[in-house]
Scaffold this motif. Structure first.
Motif, mmCIF file in Angstrom:
data_model
loop_
_atom_site.group_PDB
_atom_site.id
_atom_site.type_symbol
_atom_site.label_atom_id
_atom_site.label_comp_id
_atom_site.label_asym_id
_atom_site.label_seq_id
_atom_site.Cartn_x
_atom_site.Cartn_y
_atom_site.Cartn_z
ATOM 1 N N ALA A 2 0.820 -1.196 0.000
ATOM 2 C CA ALA A 2 0.000 0.000 0.000
ATOM 3 C C ALA A 2 0.861 1.255 0.000
ATOM 4 C CB ALA A 2 -0.913 -0.001 1.223
ATOM 5 N N LEU A 3 0.365 2.276 -0.646
ATOM 6 C CA LEU A 3 1.019 3.577 -0.625
ATOM 7 C C LEU A 3 1.014 4.097 0.797
ATOM 8 C CD1 LEU A 3 2.180 5.773 -2.501
ATOM 9 C CD2 LEU A 3 -0.079 6.786 -2.530
ATOM 10 N N GLN A 4 2.159 4.596 1.240
ATOM 11 C CA GLN A 4 2.244 5.010 2.630
ATOM 12 C C GLN A 4 3.256 6.123 2.802
ATOM 13 O OE1 GLN A 4 4.390 2.034 5.064
ATOM 14 N NE2 GLN A 4 4.445 0.825 3.175
ATOM 15 N N THR A 5 3.160 6.811 3.925
ATOM 16 C CA THR A 5 4.186 7.763 4.307
ATOM 17 C C THR A 5 5.104 7.073 5.301
ATOM 18 O OG1 THR A 5 2.752 8.606 6.057
ATOM 19 C CG2 THR A 5 2.700 9.757 3.948
ATOM 20 N N ILE A 6 6.289 7.570 5.443
ATOM 21 C CA ILE A 6 7.286 6.972 6.320
ATOM 22 C C ILE A 6 7.415 7.792 7.588
ATOM 23 C CG2 ILE A 6 9.698 6.238 6.496
ATOM 24 C CD1 ILE A 6 8.085 4.718 4.401
ATOM 25 N N SER A 7 7.179 7.122 8.732
ATOM 26 C CA SER A 7 7.328 7.749 10.057
ATOM 27 C C SER A 7 6.517 9.032 10.181
ATOM 28 C CB SER A 7 8.818 8.035 10.334
ATOM 29 O OG SER A 7 9.552 6.836 10.290
ATOM 30 N N GLY A 8 5.349 9.052 9.566
ATOM 31 C CA GLY A 8 4.461 10.195 9.714
ATOM 32 C C GLY A 8 4.890 11.412 8.927
ATOM 33 N N SER A 9 5.934 11.307 8.105
ATOM 34 C CA SER A 9 6.404 12.468 7.349
ATOM 35 C C SER A 9 5.663 12.546 6.015
ATOM 36 C CB SER A 9 7.918 12.338 7.099
ATOM 37 O OG SER A 9 8.144 11.358 6.123
ATOM 38 N N ARG A 10 6.086 13.455 5.168
ATOM 39 C CA ARG A 10 5.465 13.607 3.860
ATOM 40 C C ARG A 10 6.202 12.807 2.791
ATOM 41 N NH1 ARG A 10 3.973 20.071 3.546
ATOM 42 N NH2 ARG A 10 2.520 20.101 5.323
ATOM 43 N N ARG A 11 7.089 11.933 3.211
ATOM 44 C CA ARG A 11 7.798 11.105 2.243
ATOM 45 C C ARG A 11 6.871 10.001 1.754
ATOM 46 N NH1 ARG A 11 13.273 9.227 4.789
ATOM 47 N NH2 ARG A 11 11.918 8.806 6.576
ATOM 48 N N LYS A 12 6.702 9.916 0.454
ATOM 49 C CA LYS A 12 5.750 8.983 -0.128
ATOM 50 C C LYS A 12 6.471 7.935 -0.967
ATOM 51 C CE LYS A 12 2.938 10.539 -3.314
ATOM 52 N NZ LYS A 12 1.827 11.294 -3.937
ATOM 53 N N VAL A 13 6.004 6.703 -0.875
ATOM 54 C CA VAL A 13 6.591 5.624 -1.657
ATOM 55 C C VAL A 13 6.184 5.798 -3.123
ATOM 56 C CG1 VAL A 13 6.701 3.134 -2.028
ATOM 57 C CG2 VAL A 13 6.568 4.034 0.306
ATOM 58 N N SER A 14 7.174 6.008 -3.997
ATOM 59 C CA SER A 14 6.915 6.202 -5.428
ATOM 60 C C SER A 14 7.061 4.909 -6.211
ATOM 61 C CB SER A 14 7.876 7.248 -5.991
ATOM 62 O OG SER A 14 7.784 8.470 -5.308
ATOM 63 N N MET A 15 8.041 4.091 -5.826
ATOM 64 C CA MET A 15 8.339 2.890 -6.596
ATOM 65 C C MET A 15 9.069 1.893 -5.712
ATOM 66 S SD MET A 15 10.488 2.581 -10.184
ATOM 67 C CE MET A 15 11.889 3.489 -9.508
ATOM 68 N N VAL A 16 8.800 0.615 -5.969
ATOM 69 C CA VAL A 16 9.509 -0.473 -5.294
ATOM 70 C C VAL A 16 10.145 -1.346 -6.373
ATOM 71 C CG1 VAL A 16 9.321 -2.472 -3.771
ATOM 72 C CG2 VAL A 16 7.899 -0.453 -3.360
ATOM 73 N N VAL A 17 11.459 -1.555 -6.284
ATOM 74 C CA VAL A 17 12.186 -2.370 -7.255
ATOM 75 C C VAL A 17 12.574 -3.699 -6.613
ATOM 76 C CG1 VAL A 17 14.214 -2.517 -8.754
ATOM 77 C CG2 VAL A 17 13.057 -0.319 -8.422
ATOM 78 N N ILE A 18 12.330 -4.783 -7.348
ATOM 79 C CA ILE A 18 12.640 -6.123 -6.875
ATOM 80 C C ILE A 18 13.540 -6.795 -7.908
ATOM 81 C CG2 ILE A 18 11.700 -8.370 -6.193
ATOM 82 C CD1 ILE A 18 9.028 -6.885 -5.653
ATOM 83 N N GLY A 19 14.695 -7.282 -7.491
ATOM 84 C CA GLY A 19 15.593 -8.011 -8.376
ATOM 85 C C GLY A 19 15.367 -9.511 -8.223
ATOM 86 N N ALA A 48 13.775 -8.169 2.816
ATOM 87 C CA ALA A 48 13.048 -9.095 1.943
ATOM 88 C C ALA A 48 13.462 -8.942 0.484
ATOM 89 C CB ALA A 48 11.543 -8.876 2.090
ATOM 90 N N GLY A 49 14.324 -7.967 0.204
ATOM 91 C CA GLY A 49 14.796 -7.758 -1.162
ATOM 92 C C GLY A 49 14.103 -6.627 -1.892
ATOM 93 N N TYR A 50 13.415 -5.744 -1.156
ATOM 94 C CA TYR A 50 12.715 -4.624 -1.768
ATOM 95 C C TYR A 50 13.582 -3.368 -1.677
ATOM 96 C CZ TYR A 50 8.643 -7.672 -1.106
ATOM 97 O OH TYR A 50 7.773 -8.729 -1.117
ATOM 98 N N TYR A 51 13.612 -2.603 -2.769
ATOM 99 C CA TYR A 51 14.306 -1.319 -2.803
ATOM 100 C C TYR A 51 13.232 -0.244 -2.975
ATOM 101 C CZ TYR A 51 18.587 -4.013 -3.228
ATOM 102 O OH TYR A 51 19.621 -4.882 -2.984
ATOM 103 N N VAL A 52 13.021 0.530 -1.932
ATOM 104 C CA VAL A 52 11.891 1.459 -1.863
ATOM 105 C C VAL A 52 12.364 2.872 -2.163
ATOM 106 C CG1 VAL A 52 10.007 2.328 -0.439
ATOM 107 C CG2 VAL A 52 10.821 -0.029 -0.122
ATOM 108 N N PHE A 53 11.823 3.458 -3.233
ATOM 109 C CA PHE A 53 12.156 4.829 -3.605
ATOM 110 C C PHE A 53 11.084 5.775 -3.078
ATOM 111 C CE2 PHE A 53 14.695 2.477 -6.608
ATOM 112 C CZ PHE A 53 15.845 3.240 -6.740
ATOM 113 N N LEU A 54 11.515 6.845 -2.426
ATOM 114 C CA LEU A 54 10.595 7.841 -1.868
ATOM 115 C C LEU A 54 10.654 9.124 -2.674
ATOM 116 C CD1 LEU A 54 11.530 7.367 1.905
ATOM 117 C CD2 LEU A 54 9.686 6.250 0.652
#
Length: 255
Positions: A2-19, A48-54
């Motif tokens: 799910a789309l989420q903010t990190i630690s209550g900030s305005r940083r938003k998950v834009s993309m998750v890369v999985i190799g 778990a192998g996820y690369y999360v771009f904010l």
């Protein structure tokens, strides 16, 4: 995810890369895999192998992946369309010469035009089969497959064929449909109907020839099993060879 903010900030998950390791068909969880967008904040790595771009830029970006045991990858990702869920980008990683191959693996290698796609058909891992008949008008991009190992098949290429040899085609799996047991989403619908009892599926092992034209494809096969190796370029070329387990099979497409 799910789309989420990190630690209550305005940083938003834009993309998750999985190799995904194209040989083992498992998500690469070793953080020696480097994933980045040039001139952008590095992603958050999850075990778990996820690369999360904010807060990635809302444009077409270049994603680069590097590992000492895989060929480097550069892929385009379109982040211009904003949705409730972040873009999930699954990327197949093809082993290079330094990969720790287990004993008994056959390595198909040789030379081909630089950048060409080289495929090996005839391997037997991962093993998958139809759970039910596939009917193109009804199922479209959905297919139900059984594979006992619990592997990640996202972006994996397979060949499906009728056992009498009359029909054959390749397909790519886009992703597993999480809410459906054995359910997978195809990148494109199949061209024909395939009855469960009259159909077989085999994996397609593949890689790209590097800048000097060298390629290497590891395959699981039985002793003496015949494989078909094809080079897909301006003029497709196909060559066949019998396997000797644990040895290297040389197939050149530039001769």
């Amino acid at each position: 995810m799910a789309l989420q903010t990190i630690s209550g900030s305005r940083r938003k998950v834009s993309m998750v890369v999985i190799g995904i390791d194209d040989f083992s068909n498992k998500i690469v969880q070793d953080n020696s895999l480097q994933v980045w967008i040039p001139h952008h904040t590095p992603p958050i790595w999850k075990t778990a192998g996820y690369y999360v771009f904010l807060n990635a830029p809302t444009e077409i970006v270049t994603v680069r992946l590097y590992s000492p045991i895989f060929h480097s990858v550069e892929i385009q990702a379109d982040l211009r369309v904003q949705t409730k869920e972040p873009l999930i980008l699954s990327v197949r990683l093809y082993p290079n010469e330094t990969y720790p191959f287990p004993k008994g693996i056959t390595l198909v290698e040789g030379k081909a035009p630089a950048g060409s796609l080289v495929q090996v058909l005839g391997g037997n891992y991962p093993s998958v089969k139809l759970v039910e008949d596939y009917k193109k008008d009804k199922d479209d991009r959905k297919i139900r497959l059984f594979q006992p190992e619990g592997l990640c098949l996202d972006e994996k290429c397979f060949e499906i064929f009728s056992k009498d040899g009359t029909d054959t085609e390749q397909f790519f799996i886009k992703q597993q449909i999480e809410e459906e047991m054995f359910g997978y989403l195809l990148k494109a619908p199949l061209q024909k109907d395939y009855p469960k009892g009259l159909t077989a599926i085999r994996p397609v092992a593949q890689t790209y020839a590097n800048a000097t034209g060298q390629y290497l494809v590891p395959v699981y096969c039985k002793e003496g099993q015949e494989i078909c190796c094809q080079c897909i370029y301006e003029k497709n070329t196909t060559k066949k060879s019998s396997i000797v387990i644990g040895k290297r099979v040389l197939i050149d497409f530039e001769q």
